[in-house]
Design a protein around this motif. Structure first.
Motif, PDB file in Angstrom:
ATOM      1  N   PRO A   1       0.789  -1.320  -0.038  1.00  0.00           N
ATOM      2  CA  PRO A   1      -0.029  -0.040  -0.008  1.00  0.00           C
ATOM      3  C   PRO A   1       0.601   1.248   0.149  1.00  0.00           C
ATOM      4  O   PRO A   1       1.854   1.085   0.541  1.00  0.00           O
ATOM      5  CB  PRO A   1      -0.753  -0.130   1.303  1.00  0.00           C
ATOM      6  N   LEU A   2       0.312   2.264  -0.509  1.00  0.00           N
ATOM      7  CA  LEU A   2       0.839   3.573  -0.424  1.00  0.00           C
ATOM      8  C   LEU A   2       0.962   4.116   1.129  1.00  0.00           C
ATOM      9  O   LEU A   2      -0.287   4.280   1.564  1.00  0.00           O
ATOM     10  CB  LEU A   2       0.203   4.640  -1.455  1.00  0.00           C
ATOM     11  N   ALA A   3       2.117   4.687   1.423  1.00  0.00           N
ATOM     12  CA  ALA A   3       2.021   5.044   2.853  1.00  0.00           C
ATOM     13  C   ALA A   3       2.084   6.518   2.808  1.00  0.00           C
ATOM     14  O   ALA A   3       1.481   7.080   3.852  1.00  0.00           O
ATOM     15  CB  ALA A   3       3.494   4.333   3.485  1.00  0.00           C
ATOM     16  N   HIS A   4       2.458   7.198   1.757  1.00  0.00           N
ATOM     17  CA  HIS A   4       2.779   8.753   1.904  1.00  0.00           C
ATOM     18  C   HIS A   4       2.521   9.229   0.387  1.00  0.00           C
ATOM     19  O   HIS A   4       3.140   8.651  -0.567  1.00  0.00           O
ATOM     20  CB  HIS A   4       3.943   9.097   2.573  1.00  0.00           C
ATOM     21  N   PRO A   5       1.689  10.335   0.384  1.00  0.00           N
ATOM     22  CA  PRO A   5       1.439  10.713  -1.153  1.00  0.00           C
ATOM     23  C   PRO A   5       3.054  11.179  -1.872  1.00  0.00           C
ATOM     24  O   PRO A   5       3.157  11.033  -3.146  1.00  0.00           O
ATOM     25  CB  PRO A   5       0.565  12.022  -0.931  1.00  0.00           C
ATOM     26  N   GLN A   6       3.956  11.545  -0.912  1.00  0.00           N
ATOM     27  CA  GLN A   6       5.151  11.978  -1.794  1.00  0.00           C
ATOM     28  C   GLN A   6       5.839  10.707  -2.287  1.00  0.00           C
ATOM     29  O   GLN A   6       6.757  11.184  -3.446  1.00  0.00           O
ATOM     30  CB  GLN A   6       6.254  12.323  -0.478  1.00  0.00           C
ATOM     31  N   MET A   7       5.576   9.706  -2.137  1.00  0.00           N
ATOM     32  CA  MET A   7       6.077   8.421  -2.971  1.00  0.00           C
ATOM     33  C   MET A   7       5.635   8.466  -4.339  1.00  0.00           C
ATOM     34  O   MET A   7       6.463   7.916  -5.281  1.00  0.00           O
ATOM     35  CB  MET A   7       5.549   7.056  -2.456  1.00  0.00           C
ATOM     36  N   LEU A   8       4.539   8.990  -4.779  1.00  0.00           N
ATOM     37  CA  LEU A   8       4.065   9.289  -6.073  1.00  0.00           C
ATOM     38  C   LEU A   8       5.202  10.039  -6.976  1.00  0.00           C
ATOM     39  O   LEU A   8       5.526   9.917  -8.008  1.00  0.00           O
ATOM     40  CB  LEU A   8       2.816   9.683  -6.104  1.00  0.00           C
ATOM     41  N   LEU A   9       5.733  11.017  -6.256  1.00  0.00           N
ATOM     42  CA  LEU A   9       6.529  12.139  -6.836  1.00  0.00           C
ATOM     43  C   LEU A   9       7.882  11.374  -6.873  1.00  0.00           C
ATOM     44  O   LEU A   9       8.616  11.358  -7.897  1.00  0.00           O
ATOM     45  CB  LEU A   9       6.580  13.381  -6.310  1.00  0.00           C
ATOM     46  N   ASP A  10       8.219  10.608  -5.758  1.00  0.00           N
ATOM     47  CA  ASP A  10       9.666  10.051  -5.873  1.00  0.00           C
ATOM     48  C   ASP A  10      10.055   9.008  -7.050  1.00  0.00           C
ATOM     49  O   ASP A  10      10.943   8.845  -7.414  1.00  0.00           O
ATOM     50  CB  ASP A  10       9.976   9.514  -4.292  1.00  0.00           C
ATOM     51  N   GLU A  11       8.602   8.260  -7.192  1.00  0.00           N
ATOM     52  CA  GLU A  11       8.785   7.227  -7.912  1.00  0.00           C
ATOM     53  C   GLU A  11       8.412   7.675  -9.445  1.00  0.00           C
ATOM     54  O   GLU A  11       8.526   7.009 -10.340  1.00  0.00           O
ATOM     55  CB  GLU A  11       7.736   5.937  -7.632  1.00  0.00           C
ATOM     56  N   GLY A  12       8.269   8.783  -9.659  1.00  0.00           N
ATOM     57  CA  GLY A  12       8.159   9.392 -11.100  1.00  0.00           C
ATOM     58  C   GLY A  12       6.691   8.948 -11.532  1.00  0.00           C
ATOM     59  O   GLY A  12       6.552   9.327 -12.720  1.00  0.00           O
ATOM     60  N   LEU A  13       5.622   8.713 -10.569  1.00  0.00           N
ATOM     61  CA  LEU A  13       4.292   8.334 -10.901  1.00  0.00           C
ATOM     62  C   LEU A  13       3.544   9.597 -11.459  1.00  0.00           C
ATOM     63  O   LEU A  13       2.463   9.653 -12.189  1.00  0.00           O
ATOM     64  CB  LEU A  13       3.718   7.521 -10.113  1.00  0.00           C
ATOM     65  N   LEU A  14       4.017  10.773 -10.795  1.00  0.00           N
ATOM     66  CA  LEU A  14       3.280  12.026 -10.980  1.00  0.00           C
ATOM     67  C   LEU A  14       4.449  13.021 -10.938  1.00  0.00           C
ATOM     68  O   LEU A  14       5.510  12.968 -10.385  1.00  0.00           O
ATOM     69  CB  LEU A  14       2.423  12.475  -9.609  1.00  0.00           C
TER      70      LEU A  14
END
Length: 249
Positions: free
Chosen positions: A203-216
């Motif tokens: 599961p996604l733990a924190h929204p920042q992960m989406l930026l870190d992984e290049g998904l956004l």
């Protein structure tokens, strides 16, 4: 912008010579003519819309324009609890009209995730529909919601776009445009979360992960400036905060 005054329902009846229907018409016209969610003072504008539409619903719960506009402006503008209150009053009053019950059921599903309440409202809308095909569609929607087969937020986006296409007022269309963009932002966040969880296997733990992984590339901007929140592992539309107002479902 200074907060605008909304006179209580009993006083408005007195000012209208005892005619609550006339008072409701006056307040509904004022709400439609002066409400604006493009202002920087979003809380004051939201507070005015909430109070005005609720007073109209108290004066005349059958008021067609009030329930229709309140559904678009309140429910999708950060005040779903208040939008539901107006819709419940309209559903109880307009016993010949399937649309308040339909909006009520749809919003119970989307905002509250209350499948039982949503199906009950859809069944009521089906019973009131004059067209047998429409009645069958509404009943089928209720069954799908309760069975968990009606969970794509793109259905909500299509719903809002249809509302926008049917709106006859330019100002209302502009306000619905902002709600459509807001919902598109929520969909982008949830899609990115789904891709992350598929790739990471967790599961996604924190929204920042989406930026870190290049998904956004960046978090979407909400034109209403309310934004989004990440709670209980899911992105949601943030509700408006109006100081001094007692809120509740």
């Amino acid at each position: 912008m200074a907060d605008r005054v909304v006179i209580s329902a009993p006083v408005q009846v007195l000012l209208a010579g005892g005619d609550r229907f006339l008072a409701a018409d006056f307040e509904a016209i004022r709400a439609a003519a002066t409400a604006d969610d493009s202002t920087a003072d979003n809380e004051a504008s939201a507070s005015f819309r909430i109070r005005a539409h609720r007073v109209v619903a108290q004066l005349n719960p059958c008021h067609e324009d009030n329930y229709y506009i309140a559904n678009a402006m309140l429910s999708w503008g950060g005040a779903p609890s208040e939008g539901l209150d107006v819709l419940r009053r309209a559903t109880d009053c307009r016993m010949w009209d399937e649309y308040p019950a339909f909006y009520l059921g749809f919003n119970e599903w989307f905002f509250n995730r209350d499948a039982a309440a949503a199906r009950n409202a859809m069944e009521l809308a089906s019973d009131r529909a004059a067209d047998p095909q429409q009645a069958a569609t509404l009943r089928r929607m209720g069954v799908m919601i309760e069975a968990g087969e009606f969970a794509d937020q793109r259905v909500a986006l299509a719903f809002l776009r249809q509302e926008r296409a049917q709106a006859g007022d330019d100002k209302l269309r502009e306000m619905l445009d902002r709600r459509i963009i807001r919902l598109e932002g929520l969909i982008a966040l949830r899609d990115a979360q789904a891709r992350y969880e598929t790739q990471a296997g967790q599961p996604l733990a924190h929204p920042q992960m989406l930026l870190d992984e290049g998904l956004l590339d960046a978090f979407p901007n909400d034109p209403l400036r309310l934004g989004y929140e990440f709670t209980d592992g899911q992105f949601r539309l943030r509700e408006v905060k109006v100081p001094g107002m007692k809120r509740g479902r």
